[in-house]
Every structure is written in C-alpha cells, then in structure tokens.
Design a protein around this motif. Structure first.
Motif, PDB file in Angstrom:
ATOM      1  N   ASP A   1      63.208  59.676  26.006  1.00 60.84           N
ATOM      2  CA  ASP A   1      64.194  60.762  26.011  1.00 60.84           C
ATOM      3  C   ASP A   1      65.468  60.336  26.726  1.00 60.84           C
ATOM      4  N   ILE A   2      65.317  59.596  27.824  1.00 59.05           N
ATOM      5  CA  ILE A   2      66.490  59.137  28.584  1.00 59.05           C
ATOM      6  C   ILE A   2      67.327  58.184  27.744  1.00 59.05           C
ATOM      7  N   ILE A   3      66.650  57.255  27.044  1.00 58.82           N
ATOM      8  CA  ILE A   3      67.384  56.298  26.206  1.00 58.82           C
ATOM      9  C   ILE A   3      68.071  57.014  25.055  1.00 58.82           C
ATOM     10  N   PHE A   4      67.415  58.032  24.486  1.00 62.48           N
ATOM     11  CA  PHE A   4      68.021  58.796  23.400  1.00 62.48           C
ATOM     12  C   PHE A   4      69.284  59.505  23.860  1.00 62.48           C
ATOM     13  N   ALA A   5      69.402  59.750  25.153  1.00 69.94           N
ATOM     14  CA  ALA A   5      70.590  60.425  25.679  1.00 69.94           C
ATOM     15  C   ALA A   5      71.808  59.507  25.686  1.00 69.94           C
ATOM     16  N   PHE A   6      71.587  58.205  25.476  1.00 70.76           N
ATOM     17  CA  PHE A   6      72.681  57.237  25.459  1.00 70.76           C
ATOM     18  C   PHE A   6      72.724  56.578  24.082  1.00 70.76           C
ATOM     19  N   PRO A   7      73.528  57.095  23.160  1.00 72.30           N
ATOM     20  CA  PRO A   7      73.600  56.521  21.808  1.00 72.30           C
ATOM     21  C   PRO A   7      74.026  55.056  21.839  1.00 72.30           C
ATOM     22  N   ALA A   8      73.826  54.392  20.693  1.00 71.88           N
ATOM     23  CA  ALA A   8      74.127  52.957  20.605  1.00 71.88           C
ATOM     24  C   ALA A   8      75.576  52.652  20.977  1.00 71.88           C
ATOM     25  N   LEU A   9      76.499  53.497  20.554  1.00 71.38           N
ATOM     26  CA  LEU A   9      77.910  53.249  20.837  1.00 71.38           C
ATOM     27  C   LEU A   9      78.177  53.314  22.334  1.00 71.38           C
ATOM     28  N   LEU A  10      77.621  54.339  23.007  1.00 75.66           N
ATOM     29  CA  LEU A  10      77.820  54.466  24.444  1.00 75.66           C
ATOM     30  C   LEU A  10      77.142  53.320  25.188  1.00 75.66           C
ATOM     31  N   SER A  11      75.963  52.928  24.727  1.00 71.91           N
ATOM     32  CA  SER A  11      75.282  51.785  25.336  1.00 71.91           C
ATOM     33  C   SER A  11      76.118  50.524  25.195  1.00 71.91           C
ATOM     34  N   ALA A  12      76.726  50.345  24.022  1.00 69.85           N
ATOM     35  CA  ALA A  12      77.564  49.171  23.791  1.00 69.85           C
ATOM     36  C   ALA A  12      78.783  49.180  24.702  1.00 69.85           C
ATOM     37  N   VAL A  13      79.359  50.354  24.917  1.00 69.43           N
ATOM     38  CA  VAL A  13      80.509  50.455  25.814  1.00 69.43           C
ATOM     39  C   VAL A  13      80.115  50.013  27.225  1.00 69.43           C
ATOM     40  N   MET A  14      78.965  50.473  27.700  1.00 66.18           N
ATOM     41  CA  MET A  14      78.512  50.113  29.046  1.00 66.18           C
ATOM     42  C   MET A  14      78.202  48.625  29.144  1.00 66.18           C
ATOM     43  N   ILE A  15      77.514  48.091  28.111  1.00 64.06           N
ATOM     44  CA  ILE A  15      77.173  46.674  28.128  1.00 64.06           C
ATOM     45  C   ILE A  15      78.433  45.815  28.034  1.00 64.06           C
ATOM     46  N   THR A  16      79.369  46.246  27.189  1.00 62.91           N
ATOM     47  CA  THR A  16      80.620  45.507  27.026  1.00 62.91           C
ATOM     48  C   THR A  16      81.437  45.504  28.309  1.00 62.91           C
ATOM     49  N   ALA A  17      81.423  46.614  29.044  1.00 63.13           N
ATOM     50  CA  ALA A  17      82.163  46.687  30.301  1.00 63.13           C
ATOM     51  C   ALA A  17      81.670  45.653  31.305  1.00 63.13           C
ATOM     52  N   ILE A  18      80.400  45.266  31.167  1.00 62.68           N
ATOM     53  CA  ILE A  18      79.822  44.303  32.096  1.00 62.68           C
ATOM     54  C   ILE A  18      79.924  42.876  31.568  1.00 62.68           C
ATOM     55  N   PHE A  19      79.564  42.682  30.294  1.00 61.68           N
ATOM     56  CA  PHE A  19      79.463  41.335  29.748  1.00 61.68           C
ATOM     57  C   PHE A  19      80.566  40.970  28.759  1.00 61.68           C
ATOM     58  N   GLY A  20      81.358  41.956  28.323  1.00 65.49           N
ATOM     59  CA  GLY A  20      82.410  41.689  27.349  1.00 65.49           C
ATOM     60  C   GLY A  20      81.939  41.924  25.926  1.00 65.49           C
ATOM     61  N   PRO A  21      82.862  42.215  24.996  1.00 64.36           N
ATOM     62  CA  PRO A  21      82.492  42.498  23.604  1.00 64.36           C
ATOM     63  C   PRO A  21      82.013  41.250  22.878  1.00 64.36           C
ATOM     64  N   SER A  22      80.926  41.402  22.113  1.00 60.80           N
ATOM     65  CA  SER A  22      80.399  40.299  21.307  1.00 60.80           C
ATOM     66  C   SER A  22      79.320  40.839  20.387  1.00 60.80           C
ATOM     67  N   ALA A  23      78.979  40.047  19.391  1.00 59.94           N
ATOM     68  CA  ALA A  23      77.913  40.430  18.476  1.00 59.94           C
ATOM     69  C   ALA A  23      76.576  40.492  19.209  1.00 59.94           C
ATOM     70  N   THR A  24      76.376  39.596  20.174  1.00 51.63           N
ATOM     71  CA  THR A  24      75.130  39.589  20.943  1.00 51.63           C
ATOM     72  C   THR A  24      74.938  40.895  21.695  1.00 51.63           C
ATOM     73  N   ASN A  25      75.999  41.380  22.327  1.00 55.74           N
ATOM     74  CA  ASN A  25      75.910  42.639  23.065  1.00 55.74           C
ATOM     75  C   ASN A  25      75.702  43.826  22.126  1.00 55.74           C
ATOM     76  N   ALA A  26      76.273  43.728  20.921  1.00 56.99           N
ATOM     77  CA  ALA A  26      76.031  44.777  19.929  1.00 56.99           C
ATOM     78  C   ALA A  26      74.564  44.800  19.520  1.00 56.99           C
ATOM     79  N   ILE A  27      73.970  43.617  19.350  1.00 52.92           N
ATOM     80  CA  ILE A  27      72.553  43.528  19.004  1.00 52.92           C
ATOM     81  C   ILE A  27      71.702  44.166  20.098  1.00 52.92           C
ATOM     82  N   ILE A  28      72.029  43.851  21.351  1.00 56.05           N
ATOM     83  CA  ILE A  28      71.266  44.402  22.475  1.00 56.05           C
ATOM     84  C   ILE A  28      71.397  45.921  22.521  1.00 56.05           C
ATOM     85  N   ALA A  29      72.618  46.424  22.343  1.00 56.57           N
ATOM     86  CA  ALA A  29      72.850  47.869  22.413  1.00 56.57           C
ATOM     87  C   ALA A  29      72.095  48.608  21.309  1.00 56.57           C
ATOM     88  N   ILE A  30      72.202  48.111  20.069  1.00 59.40           N
ATOM     89  CA  ILE A  30      71.510  48.758  18.953  1.00 59.40           C
ATOM     90  C   ILE A  30      70.001  48.603  19.102  1.00 59.40           C
TER      91      ILE A  30
END
Length: 290
Positions: free
Chosen positions: A127-156
């Motif tokens: 339920d907690i993970i569902f509260a953070f959609p893939a796009l929002l997860s990608a934004v958080m991951i990107t803020a830390i590691f930078g934008p990339s296809a790898t981070n998109a894979i992790i977020a999705i």
C-alpha cells in the motif's frame, strides 16, 4: 506413464492452438506485438540511417522515397529512430517487469504461505509503494542519481513489485485451500516445496496475463518518463523523447509527433489485446462460459 503425460500435453497444446485461432483479440494482439518486436530486433543489425548522425540540410523533410517517415529537426531519419526507440522502450519495460516478477511473486507467495503478521506487513508495505506512482518514484530517484534509463527501470520496477505481489498472493491463497495441498502438507512437505511444486505451476497462467498487462503499462511509463526528461537520455532514442522534441514543431512538421505517437498506440494496443486474449484462453472459467 511418460507416454500418457506426453499425449496429454500434446492434446492440451492442440486445444490451446485451436482456441487461439478462434480468438480475435489474441490474433490481433500477437500480430501487432510480433510486428513491434520484429522491428526492435531488426534495429540491432540494421536501420535505414544512423540515428546519431545529424544532417541539417535534410531537416523537417516530409515523408518521401528516401525517408519513408520523414526527418526531424536535426535531419535524422524518423523510421530509424522509431526502430531504435522500439528496442529501447521494450528493453526498459521488459527489465522493469522482470524486477516486479523476481521480487513481487516470491513475496506474494511467502505472504500466502505464512499468513498472519508477515502477510499483513507485506500488504501494508505494498500500500505504501502504491502511494508513490512510477513517475513520482522516478523524480525522487533522479534527484539522487540523475536521469537515466537505468533509473527509469528501477522506478517502474519498484512500482511493479506490489502489483505482482498482490496478484501472486491472491492466486496462491486460492490454491492453498485445495484438497491436494492439504494432502501435500499431511505428507510432510514444507511451505517452500509446496509453493515450488504446486502453487507456482498453478498460478503461472495468471502471472503471464498480468505480466503482459504490466509490459504495456511499462511502455507507457517509459514514454512518459522520457517525455519529461527523466528516462532515456540522448543520444539514445526513446518514443517519449521524440514526442517531447516534436511538441514545438507540430505546425510545420506534424509527422514528428504523429509517427512516435502511432508507435506507442500500436504497441500498447497490441499488448493489451494479447493480454485480453491470453486471459480468455488460460482462464478455465472463461473457457467454460464460452
């Protein structure tokens, strides 16, 4: 005994093939999906033009005999970009679904086997993970590691984990109540062995259908993330980035947006129809209704 099993499997395959040829959704879905996959595979060995080569003199050309789908604002061949984009989008979605299956299915089966406190913790975590959609997860991951296809894979992939966990848990709970499972437990088999020998083989059909659906959603998610600059980065090609670059060119070169848009629609439509067809073919209740 072995011959009897082989005959049963052969008969089952013949029945599936016969039903598949009658299922319109399955046929259309597998044709569209196969077409996109073929384009992606061909792009590994051949494309009409180099997608990294800029030819400014050919910029914004409409479709013609040289460039069948036209060129973009840098003079790149759009057909070649669509082919490479198919490869990248499929790779991102496939790996993301793989993450969801590899982690979510064992967690769901574990929760179904243990029940009680462990099951409750797993479901509330989902339920907690569902509260953070893939796009929002990608934004958080990107803020830390930078934008990339790898981070998109992790977020999705993170978003897919609770999806497969819930599907596997729900299907496994139904199987755990069957009489042959009770017999297996009475014979001394542990939860891990029962899950491996009885639960997973009986929920594979459901997981295949769900995997197809999540694959199509992964294509959309990858395109969305790339569109906002959080997914595949240049010089790699993505359908989402193609749409982003085309938004200011709609008035003078509409083909720049129309072509990748059609590619996304065809791919997602094909996967959804394939998933719908597989659901009809693999669900015994639907087969009986038909």
């Amino acid at each position: 005994m072995s011959e009897h099993v082989n005959n049963t499997e052969t008969e089952g395959w013949r029945t599936f093939r016969k039903n598949a040829l009658r299922n319109r959704n399955f046929l259309i879905g597998i044709c569209l999906t196969g077409f996109v996959l073929a384009i992606a595979l061909i792009s590994f060995i051949w494309t009409p033009f180099d997608t990294t080569k800029l030819v400014i003199s050919d910029r914004l050309n409409a479709p013609d005999l040289t460039h069948l789908l036209g060129t973009d604002h840098f003079g790149r061949d759009i057909l070649s970009m669509v082919m490479v984009g198919a490869r990248n989008s499929i790779a991102v979605a496939l790996l993301a679904v793989g993450i969801g299956i590899a982690i979510g299915v064992p967690l769901g089966c574990w929760g179904a086997a243990k029940r009680g406190f462990i099951d409750e913790i797993l479901m509330r975590s989902s339920d907690i993970i569902f509260a953070f959609p893939a796009l929002l997860s990608a934004v958080m991951i990107t803020a830390i590691f930078g934008p990339s296809a790898t981070n998109a894979i992790i977020a999705i992939g993170i978003f897919n984990i609770p999806v497969f966990a819930r599907v596997a848990r729900g299907a496994a709970l139904t199987i755990w109540s069957r009489e042959y499972i009770l017999a297996a437990r009475a014979s001394g088999k542990g939860a891990v062995r029962i899950t491996r020998e009885h639960i997973l083989p009986n929920i594979t059909n459901i997981l295949v259908v769900q995997g197809t659906i999540q694959f199509s959603l992964g294509i959309l998610a990858e395109a969305g993330l790339s569109y906002v600059g959080l997914g595949t980065q240049p010089p790699d090609v993505s359908w989402g980035r193609m749409l982003n670059e085309a938004q200011t060119m709609m008035a003078i070169a509409p083909h720049m947006a129309i072509i990748p848009g059609i590619a996304i629609i065809v791919t997602v439509l094909g996967l959804n129809l394939l998933g719908d067809g597989l659901r009809d073919l693999l669900d015994p209740r639907l087969r009986r209704e038909r």
